[in-house]
Write a protein that holds these residues in place. Structure first.
Motif, PDB file in Angstrom:
ATOM      1  N   THR A 189     -28.977  74.153  55.416  1.00 20.84           N
ATOM      2  CA  THR A 189     -28.473  75.362  56.060  1.00 20.84           C
ATOM      3  C   THR A 189     -26.958  75.386  56.185  1.00 20.84           C
ATOM      4  O   THR A 189     -26.402  76.414  56.527  1.00 20.84           O
ATOM      5  N   TRP A 190     -26.302  74.260  55.923  1.00 19.85           N
ATOM      6  CA  TRP A 190     -24.850  74.226  56.062  1.00 19.85           C
ATOM      7  C   TRP A 190     -24.205  74.154  54.673  1.00 19.85           C
ATOM      8  O   TRP A 190     -24.765  73.581  53.746  1.00 19.85           O
ATOM      9  N   PRO A 191     -23.018  74.729  54.530  1.00 17.42           N
ATOM     10  CA  PRO A 191     -22.349  74.705  53.217  1.00 17.42           C
ATOM     11  C   PRO A 191     -21.665  73.368  52.932  1.00 17.42           C
ATOM     12  O   PRO A 191     -21.085  72.761  53.830  1.00 17.42           O
ATOM     13  N   HIS A 192     -21.792  72.916  51.716  1.00 20.72           N
ATOM     14  CA  HIS A 192     -21.043  71.775  51.204  1.00 20.72           C
ATOM     15  C   HIS A 192     -21.133  71.807  49.682  1.00 20.72           C
ATOM     16  O   HIS A 192     -22.059  72.384  49.131  1.00 20.72           O
ATOM     17  N   PRO A 193     -20.159  71.229  48.990  1.00 17.39           N
ATOM     18  CA  PRO A 193     -20.167  71.273  47.524  1.00 17.39           C
ATOM     19  C   PRO A 193     -21.429  70.634  46.959  1.00 17.39           C
ATOM     20  O   PRO A 193     -21.825  69.539  47.366  1.00 17.39           O
ATOM     21  N   ARG A 195     -24.268  73.132  37.198  1.00 16.28           N
ATOM     22  CA  ARG A 195     -24.602  74.225  38.112  1.00 16.28           C
ATOM     23  C   ARG A 195     -24.003  73.863  39.461  1.00 16.28           C
ATOM     24  O   ARG A 195     -24.323  72.833  40.051  1.00 16.28           O
ATOM     25  N   VAL A 196     -23.086  74.709  39.938  1.00 18.74           N
ATOM     26  CA  VAL A 196     -22.299  74.399  41.131  1.00 18.74           C
ATOM     27  C   VAL A 196     -22.445  75.510  42.164  1.00 18.74           C
ATOM     28  O   VAL A 196     -22.473  76.690  41.825  1.00 18.74           O
ATOM     29  N   LEU A 216     -17.658  66.425  41.089  1.00 14.28           N
ATOM     30  CA  LEU A 216     -17.689  67.509  40.106  1.00 14.28           C
ATOM     31  C   LEU A 216     -17.732  68.872  40.781  1.00 14.28           C
ATOM     32  O   LEU A 216     -17.050  69.801  40.354  1.00 14.28           O
ATOM     33  N   ALA A 217     -18.530  68.999  41.830  1.00 17.39           N
ATOM     34  CA  ALA A 217     -18.607  70.276  42.544  1.00 17.39           C
ATOM     35  C   ALA A 217     -17.243  70.654  43.099  1.00 17.39           C
ATOM     36  O   ALA A 217     -16.795  71.796  42.945  1.00 17.39           O
ATOM     37  N   ARG A 218     -16.563  69.715  43.711  1.00 16.62           N
ATOM     38  CA  ARG A 218     -15.230  70.005  44.255  1.00 16.62           C
ATOM     39  C   ARG A 218     -14.237  70.365  43.157  1.00 16.62           C
ATOM     40  O   ARG A 218     -13.420  71.266  43.318  1.00 16.62           O
ATOM     41  N   TRP A 219     -14.309  69.655  42.024  1.00 18.85           N
ATOM     42  CA  TRP A 219     -13.410  69.936  40.910  1.00 18.85           C
ATOM     43  C   TRP A 219     -13.617  71.355  40.381  1.00 18.85           C
ATOM     44  O   TRP A 219     -12.658  72.087  40.176  1.00 18.85           O
ATOM     45  N   ALA A 245     -13.459  82.648  42.180  1.00 18.90           N
ATOM     46  CA  ALA A 245     -14.894  82.911  42.096  1.00 18.90           C
ATOM     47  C   ALA A 245     -15.464  83.117  43.498  1.00 18.90           C
ATOM     48  O   ALA A 245     -14.971  82.571  44.475  1.00 18.90           O
ATOM     49  N   ASP A 246     -16.511  83.915  43.596  1.00 21.29           N
ATOM     50  CA  ASP A 246     -17.212  84.142  44.854  1.00 21.29           C
ATOM     51  C   ASP A 246     -18.211  83.009  45.052  1.00 21.29           C
ATOM     52  O   ASP A 246     -19.316  83.047  44.530  1.00 21.29           O
ATOM     53  N   TRP A 247     -17.822  81.992  45.781  1.00 19.45           N
ATOM     54  CA  TRP A 247     -18.652  80.800  45.917  1.00 19.45           C
ATOM     55  C   TRP A 247     -19.806  80.956  46.901  1.00 19.45           C
ATOM     56  O   TRP A 247     -20.479  79.987  47.230  1.00 19.45           O
ATOM     57  N   SER A 248     -20.076  82.191  47.343  1.00 21.42           N
ATOM     58  CA  SER A 248     -21.275  82.417  48.146  1.00 21.42           C
ATOM     59  C   SER A 248     -22.513  82.415  47.238  1.00 21.42           C
ATOM     60  O   SER A 248     -23.634  82.411  47.716  1.00 21.42           O
TER      61      SER A 248
END
Length: 98
Positions: free
Chosen positions: A38-42, A29-30, A64-67, A75-78
């Protein structure tokens, strides 16, 4: 969404590496946001075939998240996604908003 996202129908290259990093995991699950921050990161969590959490250290989770994010740039990564490591299918996460 499925493995055909981005115009390719093959399982993303590196799936064997992902399985090695996530031993015992069947699904990842990524997202770009860890629950409670509150801040975005993988961010990545691993689950076994019964959707029980699988052990994943911090470095492997970030890698794995970055990969996955780089493998599916369209993909819409929001929102979060689940990646089936057996098939390479990427689907919207069951945990909306987490």
């Amino acid at each position: 969404m499925d493995a055909s996202l981005g115009g390719t129908s093959a399982v993303p290259s590196g799936t064997a590496c992902a399985r090695e990093l996530a031993r015992g995991a069947a699904r990842l699950r990524v997202s770009l946001s860890q629950p409670g921050t509150t801040w975005p990161h993988p961010y990545c969590r691993a689950y076994d075939e019964e959707m029980n959490p699988a052990r994943l250290n911090r470095a492997a989770a970030r890698t794995l998240a970055r990969w996955v994010i780089r493998s599916y740039p369209d993909a819409d990564w929001s929102q979060g996604y689940d990646l089936d490591l057996a098939s390479g299918a990427l689907t919207p996460s069951a945990e909306r908003g987490r």
